[in-house]
Every structure is written in C-alpha cells, then in structure tokens.
Enzyme design. Structure first.
Site, PDB file in Angstrom:
ATOM      1  N   CYS A 177       0.888  -1.206   0.180  1.00 50.28           N
ATOM      2  CA  CYS A 177      -0.075  -0.086  -0.167  1.00 50.28           C
ATOM      3  C   CYS A 177       0.901   1.094   0.002  1.00 50.28           C
ATOM      4  O   CYS A 177       2.183   1.009  -0.300  1.00 50.28           O
ATOM      5  CB  CYS A 177      -1.063  -0.050   1.117  1.00 50.28           C
ATOM      6  N   ASN A 209       2.483   1.503   4.069  1.00 54.88           N
ATOM      7  CA  ASN A 209       2.744   0.323   4.799  1.00 54.88           C
ATOM      8  C   ASN A 209       2.395   0.185   6.310  1.00 54.88           C
ATOM      9  O   ASN A 209       3.037  -0.204   7.141  1.00 54.88           O
ATOM     10  CB  ASN A 209       4.272  -0.130   4.427  1.00 54.88           C
ATOM     11  N   CYS A 222      -1.576   0.837   7.170  1.00 61.66           N
ATOM     12  CA  CYS A 222      -2.864   0.395   7.495  1.00 61.66           C
ATOM     13  C   CYS A 222      -3.325  -0.811   6.667  1.00 61.66           C
ATOM     14  O   CYS A 222      -3.319  -2.128   7.302  1.00 61.66           O
ATOM     15  CB  CYS A 222      -3.722   1.688   7.093  1.00 61.66           C
ATOM     16  N   ARG A 223      -3.474  -0.787   5.260  1.00 60.40           N
ATOM     17  CA  ARG A 223      -3.950  -1.819   4.409  1.00 60.40           C
ATOM     18  C   ARG A 223      -2.921  -3.162   4.397  1.00 60.40           C
ATOM     19  O   ARG A 223      -3.312  -4.164   4.487  1.00 60.40           O
ATOM     20  CB  ARG A 223      -4.297  -1.295   3.236  1.00 60.40           C
ATOM     21  N   SER A 224      -1.695  -2.779   3.849  1.00 60.90           N
ATOM     22  CA  SER A 224      -1.012  -3.829   3.652  1.00 60.90           C
ATOM     23  C   SER A 224      -0.427  -4.685   5.019  1.00 60.90           C
ATOM     24  O   SER A 224      -0.209  -5.800   4.846  1.00 60.90           O
ATOM     25  CB  SER A 224       0.285  -3.521   2.604  1.00 60.90           C
ATOM     26  N   ASP A 244      -8.308   3.370   1.452  1.00 67.34           N
ATOM     27  CA  ASP A 244      -7.355   3.553   2.463  1.00 67.34           C
ATOM     28  C   ASP A 244      -8.047   4.354   3.736  1.00 67.34           C
ATOM     29  O   ASP A 244      -8.673   5.364   3.788  1.00 67.34           O
ATOM     30  CB  ASP A 244      -6.223   4.736   2.082  1.00 67.34           C
TER      31      ASP A 244
END
Length: 149
Positions: free
Chosen positions: A7, A10, A12-14, A120
């Site tokens: 993301c 690096n 939140c999402r990933s 995000d």
C-alpha cells in the site's frame, strides 16, 4: 510461494493484508508487506490496524513499515497492490516484463472488478478499518484458494 502486499505507507492496509494472509496460509509460505513511500519506515502499523487485527485474533503489532525495493521483485512470486496509484508506482519500479507480471491489484486478483481498490482507512475511524479488514479477509480467502488449488 512468496507474497508481498503493498500500500502507500505500509501502516494500514498492507500490514492487515499481510497478517490476514499469514493466518490463512501454511507456515512454509512467506508473506510480507511494504509501502511505496518511506515516510513511516521502521514504524509499527497504525494503532487502529493493530486493534482491528487483534479483534480478529491476528497479531500484527511487531510488523514494521518498509518501502518496496528492487530486490522484492526477485524475492516475491506475487505482489498485490491495494489501489491503482500504488499499482502504477510498483509497476514503474519493475525492471522487466517478467517482474511486471508478478504485480496485480489485490481486489482484481481476488476476483473483483477491474481497477477495484481497497480504500485507505487512514483518515477514517474504526468502522473504516473494520470494513477494510472484511474486504481484505474475503480477498485473502479467494487468493489463498487459488494458490492452494
């Protein structure tokens, strides 16, 4: 099989995608995450990502942000990007067509529509993080089934 989730920062999402996929795959799989920017390098995931994962029995608290690098294209078999901008950034770092073929949008790889993006949640609240977790969980399940079949 070696899988990299990517993301922007690096945090939140990933990291969530890494934790979820690690929980679903056998231990002999390598799953990691990275960002396209180095702004958060060395920092742990966002506290809201950590809490959301914890609520589902997944510990991502020891992960640390890092930027994607050229060696990642040699190390990883699959590189999943959370949104179109991240995808474009990652593709621009690939040195050849073979490396570009390793890169895909996460939700597309999970059977979603073309250019589908994982939103995000950074500027949102815990509900947004939970929505992202659910989206990633479903996507990881589909990708896991494809890989293991």
């Amino acid at each position: 099989m070696k899988i990299l989730m990517v993301c922007l920062g690096n945090i939140c999402r990933s990291p969530l995608a890494e934790g979820i996929m690690k929980a679903k795959l056998p231990a002999d799989f390598l799953v990691d995450s990275a960002g396209t920017i180095s702004m958060h390098e060395g920092k742990h995931p966002d506290k809201r990502s950590i809490k959301t994962a914890e609520n589902h029995g997944i510990d991502i608290s020891q992960q640390k942000s890092r930027p994607i690098n050229k060696a990642d294209f040699d190390t990883f078999d699959k590189i999943y990007c959370m949104d179109v901008d991240v995808y474009r950034d990652v593709i621009s770092k690939a040195r050849n067509e073979e490396q570009k073929r390793k890169v895909s949008l996460f939700l597309e790889a999970a059977g979603g529509p073309e250019n589908a993006e994982v939103p995000d949640p950074y500027w949102g609240d815990m509900k947004d993080f939970e929505k992202v977790f659910q989206l990633l969980d479903k996507g990881c399940e589909v990708i896991k089934n494809k890989i293991l079949s």
